[in-house]
Design a protein around this motif. Structure first.
Motif, PDB file in Angstrom:
ATOM      1  N   LEU A 192      -7.417   8.906   1.503  1.00 14.61           N
ATOM      2  CA  LEU A 192      -8.315   7.775   1.211  1.00 14.61           C
ATOM      3  C   LEU A 192      -9.676   7.988   1.845  1.00 14.61           C
ATOM      4  O   LEU A 192      -9.765   8.428   2.992  1.00 14.61           O
ATOM      5  CB  LEU A 192      -7.719   6.472   1.761  1.00 14.61           C
ATOM      6  N   SER A 229       0.830  -1.213   0.000  1.00 17.48           N
ATOM      7  CA  SER A 229       0.000   0.000   0.000  1.00 17.48           C
ATOM      8  C   SER A 229       0.859   1.254   0.000  1.00 17.48           C
ATOM      9  O   SER A 229       0.543   2.238  -0.688  1.00 17.48           O
ATOM     10  CB  SER A 229      -0.900   0.036   1.239  1.00 17.48           C
ATOM     11  N   LYS A 269     -11.761   8.004  -3.484  1.00 18.42           N
ATOM     12  CA  LYS A 269     -10.346   7.597  -3.494  1.00 18.42           C
ATOM     13  C   LYS A 269     -10.226   6.323  -2.670  1.00 18.42           C
ATOM     14  O   LYS A 269     -10.315   6.354  -1.433  1.00 18.42           O
ATOM     15  CB  LYS A 269      -9.465   8.704  -2.919  1.00 18.42           C
ATOM     16  N   LEU A 287      -8.379   2.549  -1.714  1.00 20.25           N
ATOM     17  CA  LEU A 287      -7.209   1.667  -1.712  1.00 20.25           C
ATOM     18  C   LEU A 287      -7.734   0.234  -1.723  1.00 20.25           C
ATOM     19  O   LEU A 287      -8.449  -0.169  -0.796  1.00 20.25           O
ATOM     20  CB  LEU A 287      -6.378   1.921  -0.450  1.00 20.25           C
ATOM     21  N   CYS A 346      -4.489   1.966  -6.148  1.00 21.18           N
ATOM     22  CA  CYS A 346      -5.233   3.172  -5.771  1.00 21.18           C
ATOM     23  C   CYS A 346      -6.215   3.440  -6.898  1.00 21.18           C
ATOM     24  O   CYS A 346      -5.818   3.533  -8.071  1.00 21.18           O
ATOM     25  CB  CYS A 346      -4.288   4.365  -5.621  1.00 21.18           C
ATOM     26  N   LEU A 348       0.452   4.051  -2.753  1.00 18.83           N
ATOM     27  CA  LEU A 348       0.096   5.424  -2.354  1.00 18.83           C
ATOM     28  C   LEU A 348       1.148   6.413  -2.856  1.00 18.83           C
ATOM     29  O   LEU A 348       0.806   7.479  -3.400  1.00 18.83           O
ATOM     30  CB  LEU A 348      -0.034   5.519  -0.824  1.00 18.83           C
TER      31      LEU A 348
END
Ligand code: ACO
Length: 337
Positions: free
Chosen positions: A76, A62, A136, A138, A170, A66
């Motif tokens: 997020l 992640s 947005k 993840l 993302c 990101l």
């Protein structure tokens, strides 16, 4: 109209490479059998002494995703975590990941759809974006299989195929008139075939989730699989579900630049190519290096395919497909902005 765009990807595997020859020392198997039947040459496993869960691998992937998106965790508004190997029975690994990212109120959802977890996650992200619930997102797929495998000859059919790893994407809602982003998704499940691939313990349906006095090598702790049955089902259902998404998106197979199937067995994906009558180089394989990383497998392959320049230019179209425990299966079509 709002479209769901993959802004970035990231991947992470633990540093511990396990070759087929390493497995030969643990059980009655051979490099030749594994390569011939599955295409796998090596996989990554966490260190046995470690205390690494799937949210730890997901965290590493992640952070890369990101950074590649230019987002901070605070940007997020939703986290989706797909895994069959959650860190603990509850709460879900998505909550644990959110805490590791320094978040304390961002909603987090776990998806327990095994090899189809990324496809269910992508369809969910798309629905959240198009309905305005989030913008947005993840989406993470991560697995630590190695701590739950039967590393004796009894478990060799399952153990040789699984690898640990994580990948993250993302996904952002973008207003555009172009027909881009997630164009179609088709999802299915058939719980009648749950026993064809499952790990039985711990089980809430038992009076005691872990029956007392059970030897730690009781077979019910480990995944069991009717490999040939799943293999046949995959070869039959994947072309069908691919055609379903092509029809929904109203595009032809010729317009697909790359197929990224779940990496469960090289032979399944080669058979898929023959069935669809498409050139083998239109199908992405990386199972040789990673084995079956389940929920991480499709996003990990997407990350590598983009890094290698196989896909990712504006207008490129990629098709994802997979089948696994549940049984669950599905496909999705994505067009790059
Ligand atoms: N090493 C050596 N021999 C083995 C091994 C091994 N690791 N595993 C099985 N064998 C033996 C079997 O015991 C059997 O021996 P026998 O003929 O003496 O009885 C022989 O090899 C053939 O066994 P099969 O199970 O018929 O082998 P198959 O060619 O089907 O390969 C495999 C097994 C690789 C598991 C294959 O069936 C497969 O890939 N199935 C689909 C897996 C899949 O897609 N799963 C879904 C995704 S995973 C998820 O959702 C979590």
């Amino acid at each position: 109209m709002k479209r769901s765009i993959i802004k970035s990807t990231g991947m992470f595997v633990p540093p511990n490479v396990i070759t087929n020859h390493d497995l030969e020392k643990m059980m009655d198997t051979s490099d030749e059998w594994i390569k011939q039947r599955t295409g796998i040459e090596q996989r990554y496993w966490i260190d046995q002494e470690g205390v690494t869960g799937s949210s730890d691998l997901g965290f590493e992937a992640s952070q890369i995703a990101l950074e590649n998106a230019g987002w901070s965790p605070q940007d997020l508004d939703f986290i989706i975590f797909a895994t069959l190997s959650p860190d603990i029975m509850f709460p879900g690994s998505g909550c644990l990941l959110a805490a590791k990212l320094g978040l304390d109120s961002t909603p987090a959802l776990d998806i327990r759809q095994q090899c189809t977890g990324f496809l269910y996650g992508l369809a969910t992200a798309d629905a959240y974006i198009k309905s305005g619930l989030a913008n947005k997102i993840l989406l993470v797929g991560a697995e630590v299989h190695s701590s739950g495998l039967d590393k004796t000859t009894r478990g060799r059919d399952v153990t040789v195929i699984f690898g640990d790893g994580a990948a993250a994407t993302c996904i952002e809602g973008v207003e555009t008139d172009e027909s881009v982003g997630v164009l179609a998704a088709s999802l299915h499940a058939d719980g009648n075939l749950a026993e064809a691939l499952m790990a039985e313990l711990p089980a809430s349906r038992l009076p005691v989730r872990l029956p007392p006095g059970l030897p730690t090598d009781d077979a019910r702790y480990f995944p069991v699989m009717d490999g040939p049955a799943i293999f046949k089902k995959a070869v039959r259902m994947l072309p069908k579900v691919i055609n379903e998404s092509l029809e929904k998106a109203q595009i032809s197979l010729d317009e697909i630049d790359l197929i990224i199937p779940h990496q469960a067995n090289m032979r399944i994906n080669q058979a898929l190519g023959q069935f669809l009558k498409i050139d083998n180089n239109k199908i992405f394989h990386n199972i040789q290096k990673y084995g079956n990383t389940t929920a991480a497998s499709i996003p990990l392959a997407l990350h590598e395919a983009m890094e290698q320049g196989r896909i990712g230019k504006s207008g490129d179209v990629v098709l994802f497909a997979g089948l696994g425990a549940g049984l669950t299966w599905g496909s999705a079509i994505y067009k790059f902005l």
